[in-house]
Design a protein around this motif. Sequence first.
Motif, short mmCIF file in Angstrom:
data_model
loop_
_atom_site.label_atom_id
_atom_site.label_comp_id
_atom_site.label_asym_id
_atom_site.label_seq_id
_atom_site.Cartn_x
_atom_site.Cartn_y
_atom_site.Cartn_z
N SER A 16 -13.70 -21.29 27.63
CA SER A 16 -13.41 -19.76 28.09
C SER A 16 -13.62 -20.05 29.64
CB SER A 16 -14.74 -19.00 27.70
OG SER A 16 -14.57 -18.89 26.25
N ALA A 17 -14.53 -20.79 30.33
CA ALA A 17 -14.36 -20.85 31.67
C ALA A 17 -13.27 -21.18 32.18
CB ALA A 17 -15.49 -21.57 32.05
N VAL A 18 -12.58 -22.17 31.50
CA VAL A 18 -11.17 -22.82 32.07
C VAL A 18 -10.12 -21.67 31.92
CG1 VAL A 18 -9.19 -24.24 31.37
CG2 VAL A 18 -11.42 -25.11 31.03
N ILE A 19 -10.21 -20.86 30.92
CA ILE A 19 -9.18 -19.53 30.79
C ILE A 19 -9.54 -18.56 31.86
CG2 ILE A 19 -8.49 -17.76 29.40
CD1 ILE A 19 -7.48 -20.59 28.51
N PHE A 63 -15.49 -33.50 29.52
CA PHE A 63 -14.27 -34.49 29.46
C PHE A 63 -13.12 -33.76 28.96
CE2 PHE A 63 -17.17 -38.26 30.62
CZ PHE A 63 -16.65 -38.31 31.71
N ALA A 64 -13.46 -33.21 27.67
CA ALA A 64 -12.50 -32.67 27.00
C ALA A 64 -11.57 -31.50 27.65
CB ALA A 64 -13.06 -31.92 25.54
N SER A 65 -12.47 -30.79 28.41
CA SER A 65 -11.85 -29.43 28.96
C SER A 65 -10.92 -30.04 30.14
CB SER A 65 -12.94 -28.75 29.84
OG SER A 65 -13.57 -29.40 31.01
N THR A 66 -11.13 -31.26 30.56
CA THR A 66 -9.94 -31.64 31.57
C THR A 66 -8.80 -32.02 31.01
OG1 THR A 66 -10.54 -34.13 31.47
CG2 THR A 66 -11.87 -32.80 32.96
N PHE A 67 -8.76 -32.29 29.68
CA PHE A 67 -7.58 -32.58 28.69
C PHE A 67 -6.82 -31.19 28.59
CE2 PHE A 67 -9.49 -36.44 27.97
CZ PHE A 67 -8.50 -37.55 28.16
N LEU A 68 -7.72 -29.97 28.45
CA LEU A 68 -7.12 -28.77 28.21
C LEU A 68 -6.51 -28.40 29.53
CD1 LEU A 68 -7.01 -26.05 26.90
CD2 LEU A 68 -9.24 -25.49 27.75
N VAL A 69 -7.08 -28.76 30.45
CA VAL A 69 -6.59 -28.31 31.86
C VAL A 69 -4.92 -28.84 32.04
CG1 VAL A 69 -6.63 -28.62 34.27
CG2 VAL A 69 -8.51 -27.66 33.14
N THR A 70 -4.98 -30.31 31.86
CA THR A 70 -3.59 -31.09 32.18
C THR A 70 -2.65 -30.58 30.85
OG1 THR A 70 -4.46 -32.82 30.75
CG2 THR A 70 -4.42 -32.92 32.95
N ASP A 71 -3.14 -30.15 29.81
CA ASP A 71 -2.28 -29.62 29.00
C ASP A 71 -1.66 -28.22 29.13
OD1 ASP A 71 -2.54 -31.96 27.28
OD2 ASP A 71 -3.42 -31.11 25.60
N ILE A 72 -2.39 -27.25 29.86
CA ILE A 72 -1.91 -26.05 30.51
C ILE A 72 -0.97 -26.22 31.46
CG2 ILE A 72 -2.89 -23.83 31.13
CD1 ILE A 72 -5.29 -24.19 29.54
N LEU A 73 -1.35 -26.97 32.29
CA LEU A 73 -0.60 -27.20 33.77
C LEU A 73 0.78 -27.75 33.07
CD1 LEU A 73 -3.14 -28.69 36.02
CD2 LEU A 73 -2.03 -26.43 36.28
N SER A 74 0.74 -28.71 31.99
CA SER A 74 1.95 -29.42 31.40
C SER A 74 2.71 -28.38 30.93
CB SER A 74 1.61 -30.58 30.68
OG SER A 74 1.41 -31.78 31.24
N ALA A 215 -9.97 -27.54 18.75
CA ALA A 215 -10.43 -26.31 19.15
C ALA A 215 -9.89 -25.75 20.43
CB ALA A 215 -12.02 -26.44 19.51
N ASP A 216 -9.25 -26.56 21.39
CA ASP A 216 -8.76 -25.99 22.38
C ASP A 216 -7.28 -25.44 22.21
OD1 ASP A 216 -6.81 -28.23 22.46
OD2 ASP A 216 -7.60 -29.04 24.20
N THR A 217 -6.56 -25.59 21.03
CA THR A 217 -5.31 -25.19 20.84
C THR A 217 -5.23 -23.65 21.01
OG1 THR A 217 -4.75 -27.27 19.26
CG2 THR A 217 -3.46 -25.19 19.32
N PRO A 218 -6.02 -23.07 20.63
CA PRO A 218 -5.86 -21.44 20.80
C PRO A 218 -5.97 -21.20 22.30
CG PRO A 218 -7.56 -22.12 18.94
CD PRO A 218 -7.03 -23.40 19.53
N PHE A 219 -6.72 -21.82 23.06
CA PHE A 219 -6.97 -21.50 24.40
C PHE A 219 -5.56 -21.93 25.06
CE2 PHE A 219 -11.16 -22.21 23.03
CZ PHE A 219 -11.96 -21.11 23.52
N VAL A 220 -5.10 -22.98 24.66
CA VAL A 220 -3.48 -23.22 25.55
C VAL A 220 -2.68 -22.16 25.18
CG1 VAL A 220 -1.72 -25.08 25.47
CG2 VAL A 220 -4.07 -25.65 25.11
#
Length: 233
Positions: A16-19, A63-74, A215-220
Amino acid sequence: MPNELLLILSLIFTFSAVIAAFYIFHEQGLFLWTTIATIAANIEALIVVDAFGMEMTLGNILFASTFLVTDILSELYGKKAAQKAVYLGIVTSVFFIPISCSWLLYTPNKNDWAMPSIRTIFSNTPRLMLVGIVVYVVVQLFDVWIYHKWWEFTTKKFGDSRKYLWLRNNGSTMLSQLLNTVLFTLGAFFGVYSFQTLISIMVSSYIIFVVTSLADTPFVYLARYIYNKRFQS
């Protein structure tokens, strides 16, 4: 509070903090989060806990949140933006290593109470950070590359570049996290823990990464929705 509940709450809060960072600061918020997570995850990884019947180190969710970040950016800004986040994480680690090591060179005052704890924590940080840098470079660049390979596949296969976000998100992250789990665990903890403990850490870490990947898919999807409604309107 049970470790299991803490981990679940940590996952919800972290993603949620990433979003929230993205919503408030746009693309720059994702870069900001990368630097925060890079430092915090490498320190948090020193802690070993028991949860869900497994032995695991902390730091996996960050660490997983950094993958969420790169996936959103991609997904929203392209490969170069995702690679920029990776490079920011590298630079953060490179600067943090000498800074944290320099603290240990000081002679503490007789009234100091913090130095013994600081020394205990940060005497191990250089190895973790050095391993983290190498693994971070390899795994994150691989994640960005494989994400776009999945994207090319789904676009060619289904004729729509927007569909099957869940497939490229999970397909790239799960493969990248498997590579991350093996490389980081061996590099950071080989010789520190027994081989049995290393295997236990790898298995538990990857199980967590599989869960966090799903779990990160809905956030993307949420990030893409925010981007379309807030930034493109």
